[in-house]
Design a protein around this motif. Sequence first.
Motif, mmCIF file in Angstrom:
data_model
loop_
_atom_site.group_PDB
_atom_site.id
_atom_site.type_symbol
_atom_site.label_atom_id
_atom_site.label_comp_id
_atom_site.label_asym_id
_atom_site.label_seq_id
_atom_site.Cartn_x
_atom_site.Cartn_y
_atom_site.Cartn_z
ATOM 1 N N CYS A 196 0.836 -1.200 0.000
ATOM 2 C CA CYS A 196 0.000 0.000 0.000
ATOM 3 C C CYS A 196 0.867 1.245 0.000
ATOM 4 N N GLY A 197 0.269 2.350 -0.430
ATOM 5 C CA GLY A 197 0.949 3.639 -0.430
ATOM 6 C C GLY A 197 0.729 4.368 0.874
ATOM 7 N N GLU A 198 0.750 5.706 0.814
ATOM 8 C CA GLU A 198 0.659 6.487 2.043
ATOM 9 C C GLU A 198 -0.489 7.481 2.054
ATOM 10 N N VAL A 199 -1.327 7.487 1.008
ATOM 11 C CA VAL A 199 -2.453 8.418 0.933
ATOM 12 C C VAL A 199 -3.736 7.661 1.289
ATOM 13 N N SER A 200 -4.595 8.267 2.099
ATOM 14 C CA SER A 200 -5.812 7.596 2.549
ATOM 15 C C SER A 200 -6.798 7.395 1.400
ATOM 16 N N THR A 201 -7.629 6.387 1.528
ATOM 17 C CA THR A 201 -8.639 6.075 0.523
ATOM 18 C C THR A 201 -9.572 7.254 0.292
ATOM 19 N N MET A 202 -9.986 7.919 1.362
ATOM 20 C CA MET A 202 -10.912 9.044 1.268
ATOM 21 C C MET A 202 -10.345 10.182 0.427
ATOM 22 N N VAL A 203 -9.040 10.337 0.421
ATOM 23 C CA VAL A 203 -8.389 11.384 -0.370
ATOM 24 C C VAL A 203 -8.018 10.875 -1.760
ATOM 25 N N LEU A 204 -7.483 9.662 -1.816
ATOM 26 C CA LEU A 204 -6.926 9.139 -3.063
ATOM 27 C C LEU A 204 -7.986 8.873 -4.128
ATOM 28 N N VAL A 205 -9.123 8.316 -3.748
ATOM 29 C CA VAL A 205 -10.142 7.953 -4.740
ATOM 30 C C VAL A 205 -10.637 9.166 -5.518
ATOM 31 N N PRO A 206 -11.112 10.246 -4.865
ATOM 32 C CA PRO A 206 -11.545 11.400 -5.668
ATOM 33 C C PRO A 206 -10.402 12.072 -6.417
ATOM 34 N N GLU A 207 -9.199 12.018 -5.845
ATOM 35 C CA GLU A 207 -8.045 12.615 -6.517
ATOM 36 C C GLU A 207 -7.764 11.916 -7.834
ATOM 37 N N VAL A 208 -7.776 10.599 -7.830
ATOM 38 C CA VAL A 208 -7.529 9.835 -9.050
ATOM 39 C C VAL A 208 -8.698 9.968 -10.024
ATOM 40 N N CYS A 209 -9.915 9.887 -9.509
ATOM 41 C CA CYS A 209 -11.088 10.017 -10.389
ATOM 42 C C CYS A 209 -11.046 11.329 -11.162
ATOM 43 N N GLN A 210 -10.633 12.388 -10.485
ATOM 44 C CA GLN A 210 -10.539 13.686 -11.145
ATOM 45 C C GLN A 210 -9.400 13.697 -12.173
ATOM 46 N N ALA A 211 -8.285 13.061 -11.830
ATOM 47 C CA ALA A 211 -7.116 13.088 -12.709
ATOM 48 C C ALA A 211 -7.327 12.312 -14.003
ATOM 49 N N VAL A 212 -8.167 11.267 -13.956
ATOM 50 C CA VAL A 212 -8.326 10.404 -15.138
ATOM 51 C C VAL A 212 -9.725 10.512 -15.740
ATOM 52 N N GLN A 213 -10.495 11.525 -15.366
ATOM 53 C CA GLN A 213 -11.882 11.597 -15.791
ATOM 54 C C GLN A 213 -12.034 11.669 -17.310
ATOM 55 N N ASP A 214 -11.079 12.245 -18.002
ATOM 56 C CA ASP A 214 -11.182 12.352 -19.459
ATOM 57 C C ASP A 214 -10.886 11.038 -20.172
ATOM 58 N N SER A 215 -10.287 10.087 -19.465
ATOM 59 C CA SER A 215 -9.918 8.811 -20.082
ATOM 60 C C SER A 215 -11.080 7.836 -20.137
ATOM 61 N N ASN A 216 -12.089 8.064 -19.281
ATOM 62 C CA ASN A 216 -13.246 7.161 -19.178
ATOM 63 C C ASN A 216 -12.862 5.779 -18.659
ATOM 64 N N VAL A 217 -11.720 5.657 -17.960
ATOM 65 C CA VAL A 217 -11.297 4.390 -17.369
ATOM 66 C C VAL A 217 -12.005 4.208 -16.031
ATOM 67 N N PRO A 218 -12.727 3.102 -15.827
ATOM 68 C CA PRO A 218 -13.422 2.881 -14.564
ATOM 69 C C PRO A 218 -12.450 2.725 -13.397
ATOM 70 N N VAL A 219 -12.936 3.061 -12.207
ATOM 71 C CA VAL A 219 -12.136 2.995 -10.993
ATOM 72 C C VAL A 219 -12.802 2.069 -9.978
ATOM 73 N N LEU A 220 -12.003 1.163 -9.421
ATOM 74 C CA LEU A 220 -12.414 0.376 -8.260
ATOM 75 C C LEU A 220 -11.697 0.945 -7.049
ATOM 76 N N ALA A 221 -12.440 1.325 -6.017
ATOM 77 C CA ALA A 221 -11.831 1.847 -4.793
ATOM 78 C C ALA A 221 -11.398 0.688 -3.903
ATOM 79 N N ALA A 222 -10.274 0.862 -3.222
ATOM 80 C CA ALA A 222 -9.741 -0.176 -2.340
ATOM 81 C C ALA A 222 -9.058 0.488 -1.152
ATOM 82 N N GLY A 223 -8.904 -0.287 -0.086
ATOM 83 C CA GLY A 223 -8.186 0.204 1.085
ATOM 84 C C GLY A 223 -9.088 0.401 2.281
#
Length: 375
Positions: A196-223
Amino acid sequence: MKSRICDLLGIEFPLVAFTHCRDVVVEVSKAGGMGVLGAAGYNAETLDRELTWIDEHVDGMPYGVDLIAPTSIAISDDTTAEETLDMVPEENRDYALNILAQHNIDTQGVYAGQTGGGGGFLTKGRATNIIDVAFSHPIKLIANALGVPPRYMIERCQETGVVSSALVGAKEHAVKQVEAGVDVLIVSGTEAGGHCGEVSTMVLVPEVCQAVQDSNVPVLAAGGIVTGRQMAAAMAMGADGVWTGSVWLTVAEANTSPIIKEKYIQADSRMTVRSKHRTGKYSRQLRSPWTEAWESEEAPAPLPMPLQSLVSEAPLAKVTKLAEGGHEGAKQLATSFVGQGVGLLNSIQSSRAVVYEFMEDFLSASERLKHAVDD
């Protein structure tokens, strides 16, 4: 459910279960989620045998495979077993043996017969062999747990229609995975068990979703996700479903050692530690005198993957075996990978019961959100 993950994987409920137990894979898939078998530790022959068993029992429901082919590793395909063993300093092994001795455990022969294998972490050539075995079965998804998947794996997925996926613990890693052509991102916060990394799930999930939103790649949340209400929260933040691991360690079908399983049931969410001293990369595991000894100032620095596993796995295997036989010192030392969600694991249920509980809890949480908006 209306989820891209359900459509993509052909499942009823966007709950993915990572497990090393084939029985759990089958039960989760048959209950409407997707079971994913962790392939670390298998060679081509043993993995083929496990997947054949799953094929015979899963009733045609979709399932997946997860492997560990790290982007960086201290050995290559050309490194012999003997050379690998020679790379492990005696100081590190002696320190491990001293921990055992302090808990009245006979250290004779702990490292005898050690092969110098990769400890389940695949070099390029070994990854190719494992990938070939996986694709010889009707898998629906294949994941890489550390780093960008081998190019060969992504190409095979594109050729066969199997969904490629990878775990990420940072926004920049997610962007690289999308650029590499991965179909699904598994966004894993620091609460997760295992690597695992060092960023919490509550922070990391929306951060990644925002960063890749134009790619249309689905996200599974974990942690740390072990309940349906957490699943609802993750999907409210932009995830299309969840990837879960720790919750399946305590189910009735799990092949988790009974001693470890009981420790999980008794633990609270503060009883885990994130350390490099198990595999050479940061992983989260249950806190015990073993982990505390490795966190002390006297402990040797962790070795790079996979060498650190050649220090830790043999002693811990003996510890678990002795603990199951009633050895008190071994019971104290016993530890294994688990996430911070362990504090919510308070009973042993069947895998199907856990899936159904996820569904009910998710629906209840969704209703609460709906009422909050309506009000």
